[in-house]
Design an enzyme around this catalytic site. Structure first.
Site, PDB file in Angstrom:
ATOM      1  CB  ILE A 132      -0.893   0.037   1.260  1.00  0.00           C
ATOM      2  CG1 ILE A 132      -1.711  -1.249   1.359  1.00  0.00           C
ATOM      3  CG2 ILE A 132      -1.799   1.265   1.233  1.00  0.00           C
ATOM      4  CD1 ILE A 132      -2.274  -1.510   2.737  1.00  0.00           C
ATOM      5  CB  CYS A 133       1.502   3.853  -2.319  1.00  0.00           C
ATOM      6  SG  CYS A 133       2.408   5.389  -2.429  1.00  0.00           S
ATOM      7  CB  ALA A 134      -1.063   4.807   2.792  1.00  0.00           C
ATOM      8  CE1 TYR A 178       0.871   8.012  -3.373  1.00  0.00           C
ATOM      9  CE2 TYR A 178      -0.612   7.705  -5.217  1.00  0.00           C
ATOM     10  CZ  TYR A 178      -0.356   8.224  -3.973  1.00  0.00           C
ATOM     11  OH  TYR A 178      -1.305   8.964  -3.332  1.00  0.00           O
TER      12      TYR A 178
END
Lengths: 168, 598
Positions: free
Chosen positions: A92-94, A155
């Protein structure tokens, strides 16, 4: 004396057991203080209706100073949600899992944040660089330095190992 | 537990207001903050002391319950908090405290328990501390000292060359800092001087202003306010660390790989730079397979800019590991070709021996490319081996070449085609130096490598800086049966004109050390000082290094040449005549020129 990680997680666990999880989130595995699993689903109107995902938290001894490694489980028939910030390997790109992690955040706070991330999704699609990233991704998402682009949602992911080699 | 009686035993100088100067075991990681600074801040009441936290807290608890809830220290280090002085305890006994719990008033109160009245929970570690806890300067949130010292800037990495200031964990404002409001009474360190300290006790304070609850303040403090303690204050070395990482990146960007050409292959035998650096096996293989030197060269030519002045900080980096890795890469590389080289060497040896027999002078050797003096090499550095002469020739060539462009030199074998050995020598010398510095076993490796090198008449690309240093090396070497070794040794000998015997490890004298930054290799540096090259100061060396990558012209090589020591060495190296036996003696007594003449 138990480590800070175990101590804090035991308190978080106690709160979860006392107060319960927010709607749509359920703790399904917390056998120890190193790996927890939650199921997460988006309530109400969303692109993910009737879908349930499994979220894995892994903690190191420096939690909560260091962030947990959070990803969706993609084995045992489980799927990661199709989302512009979620790679097909479950990473996850958070930003709150990376450079915006704060020790004040908790496991439940992360769950709620990710739940709302799904709820606000406008279009089901994988990150642009999904294939490339998944091919080279480290096992632990914390070893990836995600590039958090606020607006464009693009991203760029740079596995740290690659960078290291480049700089050698 | 610390009631008045026990308190007397403990010297009061270990605690501040019943808290401690060192962490109480909440976190187990490395204590990478400056403990001296933290101690000073605690003593100055600018930062809450490290109180032993309570696992839980309830206002209805008695003192004994509170004390029972305190975390025990994992190790012997932790002691019970003691009262600083009996008088204090007595005063305490006059119940007063606990505004919240009237009933406790009846019990004799214990100051170290009383301080926990109205305990606050730290939102990060979820433990309870006395209400005199730190609060974030920006948003006035509580944070215990244990957690505060854990919060720091992002660590710079070679891929992320910035150190972002720590943000407030609560409101994410940058430059996180805390403000501490000490209790109105004092105990322990710093209590003697203050008039009120003796009479004051936690209870008094609680009496005076009731529950020591924290009044939310309206304004926030700026990061540079005198009351504020920032994360940078307790880690004053963050700038140095950042500079060190930047320097490391710059250094890497400036590195050049020393290649040896074997047939049509380029084999990495070392890396230039102030610091020896390892090639990853993959990379080494890639480079080796890549005949075109230009590619890797350019790939590596990333200019970090302004590396100057960073040298002193290298200590922060894991240089040892890098060096070890490099050694391993070089060793593997050498082993890889050893067999082949030996084969060639044997073949050549015959021819060479024949030549030797015919001509005692250097000529024979020169004619034989490295193969010649395989068996001949001498064990002691001072002694020249037949092989040496060849190397010396090569050096001369290399010198000439070096001034021009290192690159050209590196790509093409040494100017003197006939003397194949020569080219190989310089790289070895560097390699040897690196090895010795890093590893004791290096010498063994070197010898083997040298022998190999001699046998192979490969051209060695030499880094720009290399040219300066490299020239000298080619002297006779040890017997070690490795012709190559001789070349390495030679360098020392030449350099050591002042020093009678060259028994020193050849490697040490090798030129490379000098180029290295001062701090990198102590041993090497010493050697350098001894050697003729010594004229070069460490600073010079570092400068050279810095300038190497981008600007060949700047190379100090020219200046160096003029310097007697260096030039001599090179010259001697070139001389075939010197090659035999007593080189060491000659050098020691006579200057290089002499030798040449001889």
């Amino acid at each position: 004396m138990a480590s800070i990680s175990a101590r804090r997680l035991s308190k978080e666990l106690m709160e979860i057991k006392n107060d319960g999880c927010p709607v749509g989130i359920n703790l399904i595995k917390a056998d120890d203080f190193s790996t927890w699993w939650f199921t997460i689903e988006v309530m109400g109107e969303s692109l993910y209706q009737n879908e349930q995902f499994t979220l894995q938290f892994r903690f190191d001894p420096q939690y909560p100073i260091s962030s947990p490694a959070v990803q969706f489980i993609v084995t045992e028939g489980k799927q990661a949600p199709v989302h512009p910030h979620v790679y097909s390997n479950g990473h996850i790109c958070a930003s709150i899992l990376g450079n915006e992690w704060s020790p004040v955040l908790s496991v439940i706070a992360v769950c709620v944040t990710l739940q709302s991330m799904l709820a606000s999704c406008k279009e089901k699609q994988r990150p642009i660089d999904n294939d490339r990233y998944v091919k080279h991704a480290p096992e632990n998402p914390k070893k990836t330095r995600f590039h958090y682009d606020g607006e464009c949602q693009c991203y760029r992911i740079i596995p740290i190992q690659d960078l290291t080699i480049r700089f050698l | 537990m610390g009631n008045s009686s026990s308190s007397s035993s403990r010297s009061h100088d270990e605690t501040v207001d019943f808290g401690f100067l060192t962490p109480q075991g909440v976190y187990t990681g490395p204590r990478d903050w400056n403990q001296t600074v933290v101690t000073q801040l605690i003593c100055a009441r600018r930062l809450a002391p490290f109180y032993r936290p309570l696992e839980d807290y309830d206002d209805s608890w008695t003192d004994d319950q509170i004390l029972a809830a305190r975390k025990e220290l994992p190790d012997a280090e932790g002691q019970e908090p003691r009262l600083e002085q009996p008088p204090l305890a007595s005063s305490v006994s006059s119940k007063a405290s606990h505004s919240k719990r009237p009933n406790t008033l009846k019990e004799p109160s214990k100051p170290e328990a009383a301080v926990y009245r109205g305990a606050a929970e730290c939102p990060i570690c979820f433990l309870y501390y006395p209400p005199n806890i730190n609060h974030s300067r920006c948003c006035d949130q509580a944070i215990c000292t244990e957690c505060f010292v854990q919060i720091k800037r992002s660590e710079p990495t070679t891929t992320h060359l910035v150190s972002d200031p720590a943000a407030c964990p609560y409101c994410v404002q940058e430059n996180f800092g805390v403000v501490y409001t000490p209790p109105p009474w004092r105990a322990g360190i710093g209590s003697e001087g203050s008039p009120s300290s003796r009479s004051d006790s936690p209870k008094h304070s609680s009496q005076s202003d009731n529950p020591p609850t924290h009044k939310r303040r309206q304004k926030s403090f700026s990061a540079d306010s005198p009351e504020v303690v920032t994360t940078d204050q307790i880690r004053p070395d963050w700038e140095a660390k950042l500079a060190a990482v930047r320097a490391a990146v710059t250094r890497r960007a400036n590195r050049r790989i020393i290649m040896r050409q074997v047939g049509d292959r380029l084999i990495p035998v070392g890396v230039t730079s102030g610091r020896v650096h390892a090639l990853s096996p993959e990379e080494a293989a890639t480079v080796a397979d890549n005949g075109n030197g230009g590619t890797w060269r350019s790939r590596r030519r990333r200019d970090g800019g302004g590396a100057g002045g960073a040298g002193g900080l290298e200590q922060y980096l894991g240089q040892d590991l890098e060096e070890l890795m490099m050694m391993e890469a070089m060793r593997l590389s050498l082993i890889e070709h050893e067999a082949q080289q030996k084969r060639e060497a044997e073949e050549k040896q015959k021819a060479e021996e024949q030549v030797k027999n015919v001509d005692t002078a250097s000529e024979p050797i020169a004619s034989d490319s490295g193969s010649g003096p395989v068996g001949a090499s001498t064990s002691s550095a001072s002694i020249e081996s037949p092989s040496t002469p060849s190397t010396s020739h090569q050096k001369n060539d290399s010198l000439r070449v070096k001034k021009g462009s290192i690159f050209s030199r590196s790509r093409s074998p040494s100017p003197v085609p006939p003397v194949s050995k020569q080219s190989s020598v310089p790289p070895f010398s560097t390699l040897g130096a690196a090895l010795t510095s890093t590893n004791s076993t290096a010498s063994a490796i070197l010898r083997s490598s040298y022998s190999n090198s001699d046998s192979n008449s490969a051209s060695i690309p030499i880094p720009e800086n290399y040219s300066e240093t490299s020239q000298a090396p080619l002297l006779p070497k040890d017997e070690a049966t490795n012709p190559a070794a001789s070349s390495i040794l030679s360098l020392p000998s030449s350099s050591s004109s002042t020093t009678p015997s060259i028994t020193i490890a050849p490697v040490a004298t090798s030129p490379i050390p000098q180029t290295t930054s001062p701090d990198s290799l102590p041993t090497l540096i010493t050697m350098a000082s001894v050697s003729p090259i010594s004229p070069l100061t460490d600073a010079d060396a570092s400068e050279l290094y810095e300038s190497l990558p981008s600007s060949p012209e700047e190379n100090t090589s020219e200046p160096l040449i003029p310097r007697a020591g260096k030039v001599k060495m090179e010259n001697t190296g070139t001389n075939d005549k010197v090659r035999d036996g007593n080189r060491a003696g000659e050098f020691s007594t006579a200057d290089p020129e002499h030798v040449e003449e001889a």
